[in-house]
Design an enzyme around this catalytic site. Structure first.
Site, PDB file in Angstrom:
ATOM      1  N   ASN A 162      -6.326   4.031  15.013  1.00 51.40           N
ATOM      2  CA  ASN A 162      -7.278   3.640  13.992  1.00 51.40           C
ATOM      3  C   ASN A 162      -7.640   2.187  14.279  1.00 51.40           C
ATOM      4  O   ASN A 162      -6.809   1.310  14.105  1.00 51.40           O
ATOM      5  CB  ASN A 162      -6.556   3.732  12.645  1.00 51.40           C
ATOM      6  CG  ASN A 162      -7.424   4.318  11.590  1.00 51.40           C
ATOM      7  OD1 ASN A 162      -8.566   3.899  11.430  1.00 51.40           O
ATOM      8  ND2 ASN A 162      -6.877   5.279  10.869  1.00 51.40           N
ATOM      9  N   CYS A 213       3.334  -5.364  16.318  1.00 47.40           N
ATOM     10  CA  CYS A 213       2.604  -4.370  17.120  1.00 47.40           C
ATOM     11  C   CYS A 213       1.112  -4.754  17.158  1.00 47.40           C
ATOM     12  O   CYS A 213       0.521  -5.052  16.132  1.00 47.40           O
ATOM     13  CB  CYS A 213       2.777  -2.961  16.550  1.00 47.40           C
ATOM     14  SG  CYS A 213       4.491  -2.403  16.528  1.00 47.40           S
ATOM     15  N   CYS A 256       3.313   8.323   1.463  1.00 48.37           N
ATOM     16  CA  CYS A 256       3.676   7.393   2.517  1.00 48.37           C
ATOM     17  C   CYS A 256       3.988   6.045   1.853  1.00 48.37           C
ATOM     18  O   CYS A 256       3.114   5.447   1.233  1.00 48.37           O
ATOM     19  CB  CYS A 256       2.497   7.270   3.483  1.00 48.37           C
ATOM     20  SG  CYS A 256       2.729   6.037   4.751  1.00 48.37           S
ATOM     21  N   CYS A 314      -1.648  -2.922  14.906  1.00 53.02           N
ATOM     22  CA  CYS A 314      -1.306  -2.621  13.510  1.00 53.02           C
ATOM     23  C   CYS A 314      -1.747  -3.734  12.558  1.00 53.02           C
ATOM     24  O   CYS A 314      -1.464  -4.912  12.772  1.00 53.02           O
ATOM     25  CB  CYS A 314       0.198  -2.402  13.398  1.00 53.02           C
ATOM     26  SG  CYS A 314       0.735  -2.012  11.726  1.00 53.02           S
ATOM     27  N   GLY A 344       5.559  -2.237   6.817  1.00 54.78           N
ATOM     28  CA  GLY A 344       6.940  -2.657   7.026  1.00 54.78           C
ATOM     29  C   GLY A 344       7.686  -1.814   8.032  1.00 54.78           C
ATOM     30  O   GLY A 344       7.261  -0.718   8.389  1.00 54.78           O
ATOM     31  N   GLU A 345       8.807  -2.350   8.503  1.00 46.84           N
ATOM     32  CA  GLU A 345       9.672  -1.635   9.431  1.00 46.84           C
ATOM     33  C   GLU A 345      10.935  -1.245   8.643  1.00 46.84           C
ATOM     34  O   GLU A 345      11.749  -2.106   8.298  1.00 46.84           O
ATOM     35  CB  GLU A 345      10.001  -2.544  10.629  1.00 46.84           C
ATOM     36  CG  GLU A 345      11.164  -2.093  11.488  1.00 46.84           C
ATOM     37  CD  GLU A 345      11.091  -0.631  11.959  1.00 46.84           C
ATOM     38  OE1 GLU A 345      10.025  -0.191  12.412  1.00 46.84           O
ATOM     39  OE2 GLU A 345      12.112   0.060  11.836  1.00 46.84           O
ATOM     40  N   SER A 348       8.162   5.471  16.903  1.00 55.36           N
ATOM     41  CA  SER A 348       6.827   5.066  17.335  1.00 55.36           C
ATOM     42  C   SER A 348       6.915   4.650  18.796  1.00 55.36           C
ATOM     43  O   SER A 348       7.219   3.510  19.117  1.00 55.36           O
ATOM     44  CB  SER A 348       6.335   3.894  16.481  1.00 55.36           C
ATOM     45  OG  SER A 348       6.273   4.296  15.131  1.00 55.36           O
ATOM     46  N   LEU A 349       6.662   5.607  19.665  1.00 54.80           N
ATOM     47  CA  LEU A 349       6.872   5.362  21.101  1.00 54.80           C
ATOM     48  C   LEU A 349       5.609   4.763  21.737  1.00 54.80           C
ATOM     49  O   LEU A 349       5.664   3.699  22.332  1.00 54.80           O
ATOM     50  CB  LEU A 349       7.269   6.684  21.774  1.00 54.80           C
ATOM     51  CG  LEU A 349       7.718   6.596  23.232  1.00 54.80           C
ATOM     52  CD1 LEU A 349       8.912   5.676  23.403  1.00 54.80           C
ATOM     53  CD2 LEU A 349       8.031   7.993  23.782  1.00 54.80           C
ATOM     54  N   HIS A 350       4.522   5.457  21.661  1.00 56.99           N
ATOM     55  CA  HIS A 350       3.187   4.983  22.057  1.00 56.99           C
ATOM     56  C   HIS A 350       2.995   4.705  23.547  1.00 56.99           C
ATOM     57  O   HIS A 350       1.861   4.470  23.987  1.00 56.99           O
ATOM     58  CB  HIS A 350       2.761   3.738  21.263  1.00 56.99           C
ATOM     59  CG  HIS A 350       2.785   3.897  19.778  1.00 56.99           C
ATOM     60  ND1 HIS A 350       2.446   5.066  19.129  1.00 56.99           N
ATOM     61  CD2 HIS A 350       3.122   3.018  18.787  1.00 56.99           C
ATOM     62  CE1 HIS A 350       2.559   4.902  17.817  1.00 56.99           C
ATOM     63  NE2 HIS A 350       2.987   3.683  17.572  1.00 56.99           N
ATOM     64  N   CYS A 379      -2.405   2.202   7.190  1.00 57.61           N
ATOM     65  CA  CYS A 379      -1.778   1.234   6.306  1.00 57.61           C
ATOM     66  C   CYS A 379      -2.042  -0.202   6.745  1.00 57.61           C
ATOM     67  O   CYS A 379      -2.263  -0.483   7.902  1.00 57.61           O
ATOM     68  CB  CYS A 379      -0.283   1.482   6.246  1.00 57.61           C
ATOM     69  SG  CYS A 379       0.454   1.465   7.862  1.00 57.61           S
ATOM     70  N   CYS A 390       5.112  -7.315   7.698  1.00 53.52           N
ATOM     71  CA  CYS A 390       6.001  -6.819   8.751  1.00 53.52           C
ATOM     72  C   CYS A 390       6.088  -7.889   9.828  1.00 53.52           C
ATOM     73  O   CYS A 390       5.143  -8.632  10.054  1.00 53.52           O
ATOM     74  CB  CYS A 390       5.417  -5.535   9.343  1.00 53.52           C
ATOM     75  SG  CYS A 390       6.440  -4.774  10.632  1.00 53.52           S
ATOM     76  N   SER A 441      10.189   6.440   9.929  1.00 47.12           N
ATOM     77  CA  SER A 441       9.570   6.065  11.194  1.00 47.12           C
ATOM     78  C   SER A 441       9.964   4.640  11.582  1.00 47.12           C
ATOM     79  O   SER A 441       9.954   3.741  10.750  1.00 47.12           O
ATOM     80  CB  SER A 441       8.044   6.158  11.043  1.00 47.12           C
ATOM     81  OG  SER A 441       7.398   5.771  12.225  1.00 47.12           O
ATOM     82  N   GLU A 495       0.824  -1.207   0.000  1.00 45.50           N
ATOM     83  CA  GLU A 495       0.000   0.000   0.000  1.00 45.50           C
ATOM     84  C   GLU A 495       0.855   1.252   0.000  1.00 45.50           C
ATOM     85  O   GLU A 495       1.929   1.284   0.583  1.00 45.50           O
ATOM     86  CB  GLU A 495      -0.879   0.026   1.253  1.00 45.50           C
ATOM     87  CG  GLU A 495      -1.975  -0.991   1.199  1.00 45.50           C
ATOM     88  CD  GLU A 495      -2.761  -1.048   2.503  1.00 45.50           C
ATOM     89  OE1 GLU A 495      -2.879  -0.015   3.185  1.00 45.50           O
ATOM     90  OE2 GLU A 495      -3.246  -2.138   2.816  1.00 45.50           O
TER      91      GLU A 495
HETATM   92  N1  SAH Z   1       7.283   0.243  11.232  1.00 45.48           N
HETATM   93  C1  SAH Z   1       7.412   1.677  11.314  1.00 45.48           C
HETATM   94  C2  SAH Z   1       6.666   2.436  10.254  1.00 45.48           C
HETATM   95  C3  SAH Z   1       5.306   1.960   9.838  1.00 45.48           C
HETATM   96  S1  SAH Z   1       3.936   2.241  10.921  1.00 45.48           S
HETATM   97  C4  SAH Z   1       7.030   2.142  12.683  1.00 45.48           C
HETATM   98  O1  SAH Z   1       6.633   1.337  13.504  1.00 45.48           O
HETATM   99  O2  SAH Z   1       7.188   3.318  12.965  1.00 45.48           O
HETATM  100  C5  SAH Z   1       3.633   3.978  10.883  1.00 45.48           C
HETATM  101  C6  SAH Z   1       3.028   4.504  12.176  1.00 45.48           C
HETATM  102  O3  SAH Z   1       1.655   4.112  12.301  1.00 45.48           O
HETATM  103  C7  SAH Z   1       3.716   3.981  13.413  1.00 45.48           C
HETATM  104  O4  SAH Z   1       3.844   5.025  14.353  1.00 45.48           O
HETATM  105  C8  SAH Z   1       2.740   2.930  13.906  1.00 45.48           C
HETATM  106  O5  SAH Z   1       2.936   2.638  15.248  1.00 45.48           O
HETATM  107  C9  SAH Z   1       1.431   3.590  13.590  1.00 45.48           C
HETATM  108  N2  SAH Z   1       0.266   2.703  13.520  1.00 45.48           N
HETATM  109  C10 SAH Z   1       0.195   1.449  13.067  1.00 45.48           C
HETATM  110  N3  SAH Z   1      -1.058   0.993  13.138  1.00 45.48           N
HETATM  111  C11 SAH Z   1      -1.808   2.005  13.628  1.00 45.48           C
HETATM  112  C12 SAH Z   1      -3.183   2.138  13.925  1.00 45.48           C
HETATM  113  N4  SAH Z   1      -4.041   1.141  13.756  1.00 45.48           N
HETATM  114  N5  SAH Z   1      -3.599   3.333  14.415  1.00 45.48           N
HETATM  115  C13 SAH Z   1      -2.742   4.344  14.604  1.00 45.48           C
HETATM  116  N6  SAH Z   1      -1.434   4.273  14.346  1.00 45.48           N
HETATM  117  C14 SAH Z   1      -0.966   3.101  13.868  1.00 45.48           C
END
Ligand code: SAH
Length: 344
Positions: A290, A116, A105, A119, A159-160, A214-216, A333, A112, A191, A92
Site C-alpha cells: 500500500n 520499516c 486489527c 510503513c 506498533g511492534e 513479516s518476511l517481505h 495502518c 513504532c 504479527s 488506529e
Molecule cells: N509490527 C508488526 C505488526 C504491524 S504491521 C509487523 O511488522 O508484523 C502489519 C503488517 O503490515 C506487517 O506485515 C507489515 O510489514 C505490513 N505493512 C506495513 N506497511 C505496509 C504497507 N504500506 N503496505 C503493505 N503492507 C504493509
C-alpha cells in the site's frame, strides 16, 4: 497521584486489590466481568457494587475507554477508527468483516520504532507502549460502536507487538479469559517484524495463537534495504527461530509478504523464497504494498503478484493473495493517525 489502569489487571491482581480494600473476594470476579464481559466505560455502571467502594476505585483507577476521533467506513464494510486515548495520544483500529466473523486489527504501541521503509506507522517513531487494557479497549470500543461481536483479532495495527512484550502477553490472557470477552487464542494472530529473542520467548508460552512473520524478502540484502530490523536479526536467524517456534508449539507459522514493484517481486525472488521456507508447512500471504507518502515504493501489479504466487505453489509453498479490504479508506495502518497529526 496518577490513576492506574484497572482494565489491565488480571483476576489475581483484582483479588489482591479488593482484599486490600477490605472487600469480599467475590468482588474481584464481578469487577472483571463488568470490565471485560459487559465492557463498561465508567465505575458508576457497575450497579451491583457498593457506592463507597466504587468511589474509592474511581479515585485510584481509570477504565480504558478510547473515544472515536475519526471513523471511516469502506464500501466493503471495513471500518477504520482513529481512537483517542486518555492521555490524548491517537491510535488506529480496523474492523474487517469476513464470512467467518468480525476481525479487529489492533494497535499495540503509539507509533513504532522498527523503521520499516514502506510503513506509515513508524515514520514519526514510537511515542509509548500501550497498556494491556488499552489494547483490549480497542476491541470493546468497536463492539460498542457497531453492536456486533468481534470473533477474531489480529495484532497488525500500529506498533511492534513483541517490542511491547509484557503488555501484549497480558492483553492476550485478558482477551481470551472465559470470564471476559473470551476470544480464543486460535482466533488470534500476532504479527512481528522478526525480533528473534522475543519469538523464542513467545514459543515458551506455548499459546495456541497464529504467529505471523513479516518476511517481505528472502535474503539479507533485499530485506535489510526494506527493514532495518534485519541488520539485527538476519534472515537465517529469523527462519531458524521460526523453525524452533514450530517445534516447540506445534503451531504453523504464516509469512506476510508485501510486494513492491521491482524490489521483491521477481520470479527469481519467488524461487529463492520457496527454497528458504519449503518444508515448513508455512503459509505465505501475498499483498501488493500500500503506497505511503514519503516512501519510494510502489505496488507490484496484479499479474506479477499472481505469477509470484504460482511460482511458490509450483515449488510446494502455499500462498494466497490477500483481498485488499478498505483500500478506498486508506485502511493500511498508520495513515489515518499521520493525516490527523499533519492536520494539527
Ligand atoms: N509490527 C508488526 C505488526 C504491524 S504491521 C509487523 O511488522 O508484523 C502489519 C503488517 O503490515 C506487517 O506485515 C507489515 O510489514 C505490513 N505493512 C506495513 N506497511 C505496509 C504497507 N504500506 N503496505 C503493505 N503492507 C504493509
Amino acid at each position: 497521584m496518577e490513576k492506574r489502569c484497572i482494565s489491565s489487571m488480571n483476576l489475581d491482581e483484582l483479588g489482591e486489590l479488593v482484599r486490600s480494600m477490605g472487600q469480599p473476594a467475590f468482588r474481584a470476579k464481578s469487577i472483571f466481568r463488568w470490565l471485560h464481559q459487559k465492557q463498561v466505560t465508567a465505575f458508576s455502571e457497575m450497579t451491583d457494587q457498593p457506592k463507597a467502594f466504587l468511589a474509592r476505585l474511581d479515585e485510584e483507577f481509570f477504565i480504558a475507554a478510547p473515544v472515536i476521533r475519526r471513523r471511516q467506513q469502506s464500501k466493503d464494510g471495513t471500518v477504520k477508527y482513529l481512537f483517542q486515548l486518555a492521555d490524548g495520544n491517537c491510535i488506529e483500529t480496523v474492523l474487517m468483516r469476513y464470512h467467518y466473523g468480525n476481525t479487529v486489527c489492533v494497535s499495540t504501541q503509539v507509533g513504532c520504532r522498527m523503521g520499516c521503509r514502506f510503513c506509515a506507522s513508524t515514520q514519526a517513531g514510537r511515542v509509548r507502549d500501550l497498556l494491556a487494557g488499552e489494547i483490549a479497549s480497542e476491541i470493546y470500543a468497536v463492539q460498542r460502536d457497531t453492536g456486533e461481536r468481534v470473533s477474531h483479532i489480529v495484532l497488525m495495527g500500529i506498533g511492534e507487538p513483541l517490542d511491547n512484550y509484557d503488555e501484549v502477553l497480558r492483553f492476550l490472557h485478558l482477551i481470551s479469559h472465559p470470564e471476559g470477552t473470551n476470544i480464543g487464542m486460535r482466533n488470534i494472530s500476532l504479527s512481528t517484524c522478526g525480533l528473534v529473542p522475543k519469538i523464542d520467548r513467545l514459543a515458551e508460552e506455548k499459546l495456541q495463537l497464529t504467529l505471523s512473520i513479516s518476511l517481505h524478502a528472502p535474503n539479507d540484502a533485499m530485506r535489510s534495504s526494506m527493514m532495518p530490523v534485519n541488520d539485527a536479526y538476519p534472515v537465517a536467524q529469523l527462519i531458524a527461530a521460526c523453525r524452533r517456534y514450530q517445534k516447540t508449539t506445534g503451531r504453523r507459522i504464516s509469512f506476510e509478504y508485501s510486494m513492491v514493484r521491482g524490489v521483491n517481486d521477481s520470479e527469481q525472488t519467488a524461487r529463492e523464497l520457496a527454497d528458504l521456507i519449503r518444508g515448513m508447512g508455512a503459509h505465505v500471504n501475498l499483498i501488493p504494498i500500500n503506497p505511503v507518502d514519503g516512501s519510494p515504493y510502489s505496488a507490484s501489479d496484479d499479474a506479477n503478484v499472481r505469477r509470484f504466487q504460482q511460482t511458490l505453489e509450483k515449488l510446494g509453498v502455499n500462498a494466497t493473495v490477500r483481498r485488499r479490504l478498505g483500500s478506498d479508506i486508506s485502511a493500511a495502518c498508520g495513515q489515518l493517525r499521520r493525516e490527523d497529526a499533519n492536520a494539527q
